[in-house]
Each structure stands twice: as structure tokens, then as C-alpha cells.
Motif scaffolding. Structure first.
Motif, PDB file in Angstrom:
ATOM      1  N   SER A 141      41.700  -9.123  29.692  1.00 15.16           N
ATOM      2  CA  SER A 141      41.327 -10.294  28.896  1.00 15.16           C
ATOM      3  C   SER A 141      40.622  -9.846  27.636  1.00 15.16           C
ATOM      4  CB  SER A 141      40.391 -11.208  29.701  1.00 15.16           C
ATOM      5  OG  SER A 141      39.805 -12.199  28.883  1.00 15.16           O
ATOM      6  N   PRO A 142      40.782 -10.584  26.540  1.00 18.84           N
ATOM      7  CA  PRO A 142      39.980 -10.283  25.349  1.00 18.84           C
ATOM      8  C   PRO A 142      38.494 -10.360  25.681  1.00 18.84           C
ATOM      9  CG  PRO A 142      41.731 -11.832  24.816  1.00 18.84           C
ATOM     10  CD  PRO A 142      41.702 -11.715  26.302  1.00 18.84           C
ATOM     11  N   SER A 143      37.689  -9.612  24.980  1.00 22.11           N
ATOM     12  CA  SER A 143      36.256  -9.579  25.205  1.00 22.11           C
ATOM     13  C   SER A 143      35.582 -10.864  24.712  1.00 22.11           C
ATOM     14  CB  SER A 143      35.641  -8.371  24.478  1.00 22.11           C
ATOM     15  OG  SER A 143      34.246  -8.496  24.366  1.00 22.11           O
ATOM     16  N   ILE A 144      34.798 -11.478  25.588  1.00 28.12           N
ATOM     17  CA  ILE A 144      34.030 -12.663  25.200  1.00 28.12           C
ATOM     18  C   ILE A 144      33.069 -12.307  24.071  1.00 28.12           C
ATOM     19  CG2 ILE A 144      32.405 -14.430  25.974  1.00 28.12           C
ATOM     20  CD1 ILE A 144      35.145 -14.657  27.308  1.00 28.12           C
ATOM     21  N   VAL A 145      32.399 -11.159  24.214  1.00 32.92           N
ATOM     22  CA  VAL A 145      31.417 -10.737  23.223  1.00 32.92           C
ATOM     23  C   VAL A 145      32.065 -10.493  21.863  1.00 32.92           C
ATOM     24  CG1 VAL A 145      29.745  -8.963  22.593  1.00 32.92           C
ATOM     25  CG2 VAL A 145      29.879  -9.757  24.954  1.00 32.92           C
ATOM     26  N   CYS A 146      33.183  -9.776  21.851  1.00 27.98           N
ATOM     27  CA  CYS A 146      33.857  -9.486  20.577  1.00 27.98           C
ATOM     28  C   CYS A 146      34.323 -10.761  19.890  1.00 27.98           C
ATOM     29  CB  CYS A 146      35.033  -8.544  20.801  1.00 27.98           C
ATOM     30  SG  CYS A 146      34.541  -6.849  21.215  1.00 27.98           S
ATOM     31  N   ARG A 147      34.813 -11.696  20.678  1.00 23.77           N
ATOM     32  CA  ARG A 147      35.263 -12.951  20.076  1.00 23.77           C
ATOM     33  C   ARG A 147      34.085 -13.799  19.597  1.00 23.77           C
ATOM     34  NH1 ARG A 147      40.851 -15.317  22.660  1.00 23.77           N
ATOM     35  NH2 ARG A 147      42.142 -13.585  21.917  1.00 23.77           N
ATOM     36  N   MET A 148      32.956 -13.689  20.276  1.00 28.73           N
ATOM     37  CA  MET A 148      31.766 -14.382  19.785  1.00 28.73           C
ATOM     38  C   MET A 148      31.306 -13.796  18.457  1.00 28.73           C
ATOM     39  SD  MET A 148      29.474 -15.089  23.241  1.00 28.73           S
ATOM     40  CE  MET A 148      28.124 -15.813  22.280  1.00 28.73           C
ATOM     41  N   LYS A 149      31.415 -12.487  18.324  1.00 28.07           N
ATOM     42  CA  LYS A 149      31.051 -11.847  17.054  1.00 28.07           C
ATOM     43  C   LYS A 149      31.985 -12.296  15.939  1.00 28.07           C
ATOM     44  CE  LYS A 149      29.008  -7.652  19.046  1.00 28.07           C
ATOM     45  NZ  LYS A 149      29.150  -6.183  19.225  1.00 28.07           N
ATOM     46  N   MET A 150      33.284 -12.358  16.234  1.00 25.23           N
ATOM     47  CA  MET A 150      34.244 -12.794  15.230  1.00 25.23           C
ATOM     48  C   MET A 150      34.007 -14.258  14.858  1.00 25.23           C
ATOM     49  SD  MET A 150      38.436 -12.629  15.291  1.00 25.23           S
ATOM     50  CE  MET A 150      38.577 -13.379  16.912  1.00 25.23           C
ATOM     51  N   ALA A 151      33.750 -15.085  15.859  1.00 22.68           N
ATOM     52  CA  ALA A 151      33.537 -16.509  15.608  1.00 22.68           C
ATOM     53  C   ALA A 151      32.303 -16.740  14.754  1.00 22.68           C
ATOM     54  CB  ALA A 151      33.415 -17.252  16.931  1.00 22.68           C
ATOM     55  N   ARG A 152      31.261 -15.948  14.978  1.00 27.22           N
ATOM     56  CA  ARG A 152      30.038 -16.117  14.192  1.00 27.22           C
ATOM     57  C   ARG A 152      30.287 -15.796  12.723  1.00 27.22           C
ATOM     58  NH1 ARG A 152      24.559 -13.125  15.979  1.00 27.22           N
ATOM     59  NH2 ARG A 152      25.837 -11.289  15.527  1.00 27.22           N
ATOM     60  N   TYR A 153      31.195 -14.893  12.454  1.00 27.73           N
ATOM     61  CA  TYR A 153      31.553 -14.579  11.068  1.00 27.73           C
ATOM     62  C   TYR A 153      32.172 -15.808  10.390  1.00 27.73           C
ATOM     63  CZ  TYR A 153      34.338 -12.794   7.179  1.00 27.73           C
ATOM     64  OH  TYR A 153      34.908 -12.608   5.948  1.00 27.73           O
ATOM     65  N   PHE A 154      33.017 -16.535  11.117  1.00 28.58           N
ATOM     66  CA  PHE A 154      33.706 -17.683  10.529  1.00 28.58           C
ATOM     67  C   PHE A 154      32.762 -18.839  10.203  1.00 28.58           C
ATOM     68  CE2 PHE A 154      37.575 -16.131  13.060  1.00 28.58           C
ATOM     69  CZ  PHE A 154      38.072 -15.436  11.961  1.00 28.58           C
ATOM     70  N   VAL A 155      31.682 -18.984  10.946  1.00 29.97           N
ATOM     71  CA  VAL A 155      30.822 -20.150  10.738  1.00 29.97           C
ATOM     72  C   VAL A 155      30.092 -20.115   9.403  1.00 29.97           C
ATOM     73  CG1 VAL A 155      30.476 -20.399  13.221  1.00 29.97           C
ATOM     74  CG2 VAL A 155      28.760 -19.195  11.858  1.00 29.97           C
ATOM     75  N   GLU A 156      30.141 -18.991   8.721  1.00 29.66           N
ATOM     76  CA  GLU A 156      29.517 -18.902   7.401  1.00 29.66           C
ATOM     77  C   GLU A 156      30.375 -19.558   6.332  1.00 29.66           C
ATOM     78  OE1 GLU A 156      26.541 -17.839   7.215  1.00 29.66           O
ATOM     79  OE2 GLU A 156      26.444 -17.078   9.273  1.00 29.66           O
ATOM     80  N   LEU A 157      31.613 -19.925   6.682  1.00 26.21           N
ATOM     81  CA  LEU A 157      32.537 -20.530   5.731  1.00 26.21           C
ATOM     82  C   LEU A 157      32.307 -22.030   5.624  1.00 26.21           C
ATOM     83  CD1 LEU A 157      35.781 -18.693   6.958  1.00 26.21           C
ATOM     84  CD2 LEU A 157      34.291 -18.010   5.063  1.00 26.21           C
TER      85      LEU A 157
END
Length: 337
Positions: free
Chosen positions: A219-235
Motif C-alpha cells: 500500500s502507498p505510505s500514509i505518512v508520505c501521502r500526508m506529506k504530499m497533501a500538506r504541500y497542496f494545502v498551501e495553494l
């Protein structure tokens, strides 16, 4: 009602608020939501074209809230600790007696219950559960973990309780990791942490710990996807929602909806009303994402973060009392170290 009690009540309101707010658009794409409902800004009844939400009333909750209530009842009856067998009995009873359970019970839970019914041990029954069914009902456990701690949250106890609840239906590394993240968010918020970044970091830290347990599925990493998602919220918000939908995902997989929910909590700065609007319009498993994210927001802001008229609608439509749920959960917190 003291500050922590108010935040616990806020979490229960948030779970139901988000669940009912996201219910009409459940599992629709962003495009379909826009075509059928426009931009969702208030509670709506289930849409007749939606196979899942059709027939639901304005303000009516789904299995996300119901399961959270069942977990609360289990904790209340068992001295604040998880008893997976008691929870399974409660869940079976609800499924048997609810007319709408067949439309909303997730595939991992349904399959696991079939196996348990056939005599398979709980640990084996839950070895394939990779959906968000564990995380969507985990917030009451997080609330207890964060309620009575004077200094630091007992993370080991929190992890143990999450594992026990995941055991019968979602005993996989990704589902446990996801459930740990949501429980941690609720725990930190109700404990009184106001730094959103610290809450998010704690969620990722617990998700990393949880990933070491259960059946180690691919499965994709929950942590890695949380890190990626946090990057998007700055938009810009609309771009952020589209990117979370496109890159992180918002489906029923634990690796999609939990990072998405965490990001919406962070993006809304803990505002449950704004968070519900984001979640309802993002597409995918909108009600579950909203229930998890708004539950944490409710723990962060407290009951005062909601309009009285909306709380009354939720209580009236679903025949529930958020004050009674709060009292039930907190009836015995003496076990907490």
C-alpha cells in the motif's frame, strides 16, 4: 462544561456534521458533484441519482457516525478500553436492524463479518481490510487518550487501543497506520494543542508507528501521502482540492481518504464548518473524509465552533444527544495514566 469536555462534545458534533454534510455527494466525482449539486454550502438531502445517499434526509448521518457511537458505547461499557468482540456484536445488531446499513457498510467490514460468522478468528478475518473503515470510527478512542493527560499523551496506550479496534475488520499495516493518524489528531486536539503543525506532525508520527503492525500489505505510505497533501494545502483552495483529489486520492482506500482528511483539517485551520464544505465538494468518499476531518476540527475548536441551529438539526434528525455522548464517553476516565 470545562474546556476539554467542550472539545469532546465538539468532536462528536464534528463527526456528525461532516458526515451529514458530505452524505449527498458520497462517491461522486468532482465533476458529477458540480453538475448535480453545484457547490455544496449547506446540509442537503441525499440526491435521488446517488445510489448510496438516495433516501437520506437533510442532516441525516451514515455509518461513519453510527460506528463512532457504537465505539463510544463499547468504551463506556468496558471501562474506557476496547473490547473488539463487544464492538462486533453491536455492529452486527445495527446492520441487522437498520434499513440503510446495506447501502453504507464498507467492503472490508462486510467481508470480515462474514468470515467471523463462519468461525474465522478475528485476527485472520481482518487481514485483508485496507479501506477507511477503521479510521472513520476511531475518534472516540483518540478523545479518551487526549482527555485526562496532564502533560503528554500516552501514545503506547493509544496505539494499543487502535490495534484492538482494528483487529476484527482492518488488521493491515495501512489501515492501522491510517487509524493511528486520525486517533492521534483527535487526541492532540482535545488535549488542547493549538499548533496545527504540531498536531499534523503527531498524526504522521503515530501513522508511522501504526504501519509496523498488522498484516504488511502492499500500500502507498500514509505518512508520505500526508506529506504530499500538506504541500497542496498551501495553494488556492480550489486548486488544493483538485490536487488532493487527483494526486492523493479521495476514495475508500485508507491510503487515500485518511491523508485527504488530514489535509482538509490542516487546510481549514481547524474550522469545522469550512472543513465540511471542502470535504463535501472534493469528490470521492466525501462523507467519511468529512466525518474524520471535522471530528478533529470539532475537538480543536470545541462545540462553540458550530451554529446552534445546525446542532439542533443533527440531533433532531438522528435522535442523538451530543451532550449524552460526551457524558457516556467520559463516565470513567480513571484508567488513563
Amino acid at each position: 462544561m470545562n474546556g476539554k469536555d467542550d472539545r469532546v462534545k465538539g468532536a462528536f458534533i464534528g463527526i456528525a456534521y461532516g458526515d451529514a454534510f458530505g452524505m449527498p455527494a458520497e462517491m461522486w466525482s468532482r465533476k458529477t458533484i458540480q453538475e448535480k449539486l453545484g457547490h455544496i454550502r449547506s446540509f442537503l438531502p441525499g440526491h435521488p441519482d446517488n445510489k448510496i445517499s438516495s433516501g437520506f434526509a437533510k442532516g441525516e448521518v451514515t455509518d461513519d457516525t453510527i460506528n463512532s457511537i457504537l465505539v463510544t458505547e463499547m468504551l463506556s461499557e468496558n471501562g474506557g478500553c476496547v473490547d473488539a468482540q463487544v464492538f462486533v456484536k453491536k455492529l452486527r445488531y445495527w446492520i441487522k436492524h437498520s434499513e440503510k446499513s446495506s447501502a453504507v457498510v464498507g467492503p472490508s467490514t462486510a467481508k470480515a463479518l462474514e468470515l467471523i460468522e463462519a468461525g474465522i478468528p478475528m485476527e485472520e478475518a481482518g487481514r485483508e481490510g485496507t479501506t477507511n473503515g477503521a479510521a472513520m470510527k476511531i475518534i472516540p478512542i483518540g478523545l479518551l487518550a487526549g482527555y485526562n493527560m496532564k502533560k503528554e499523551i500516552n501514545s503506547e496506550h493509544l496505539l494499543h487501543e487502535v490495534l484492538e479496534l482494528c483487529r476484527p475488520t482492518h488488521y493491515t499495516s495501512c489501515a492501522i497506520s491510517a487509524a493511528c493518524a486520525i486517533a492521534a489528531g483527535a487526541a492532540a486536539a482535545v488535549h488542547g494543542e493549538k499548533d496545527l503543525r504540531k498536531i499534523y506532525e503527531y498524526m504522521m508520527g503515530m501513522a508511522e508507528k501504526g504501519n509496523e503492525y498488522g498484516n504488511p500489505v502492499g500500500s502507498p505510505s500514509i505518512v508520505c501521502r500526508m506529506k504530499m497533501a500538506r504541500y497542496f494545502v498551501e495553494l488556492d483552495p480550489e486548486k488544493a482540492l483538485k490536487n488532493i483529489y487527483d494526486y492523493v486520492g479521495t476514495g475508500i482506500s485508507a491510503a487515500e481518504s485518511i491523508p485527504a482528511a488530514a489535509a482538509l483539517f490542516y487546510m481549514s485551520k481547524g474550522d469545522p464548518v469550512l472543513c465540511a464544505e471542502y470535504a463535501a465538494n472534493i469528490g470521492g468518499d466525501t462523507d467519511t473524509i468529512a466525518a474524520m476531518a471535522c471530528g478533529i476540527c470539532g475537538a480543536y475548536k470545541g462545540a462553540e465552533g458550530f451554529k446552534k441551529v445546525d446542532v439542533e438539526l443533527l440531533e433532531r434528525t438522528n435522535t442523538i444527544s451530543f451532550a449524552e455522548l460526551t457524558e457516556k464517553l467520559l463516565a470513567d476516565t480513571s484508567y488513563i495514566l
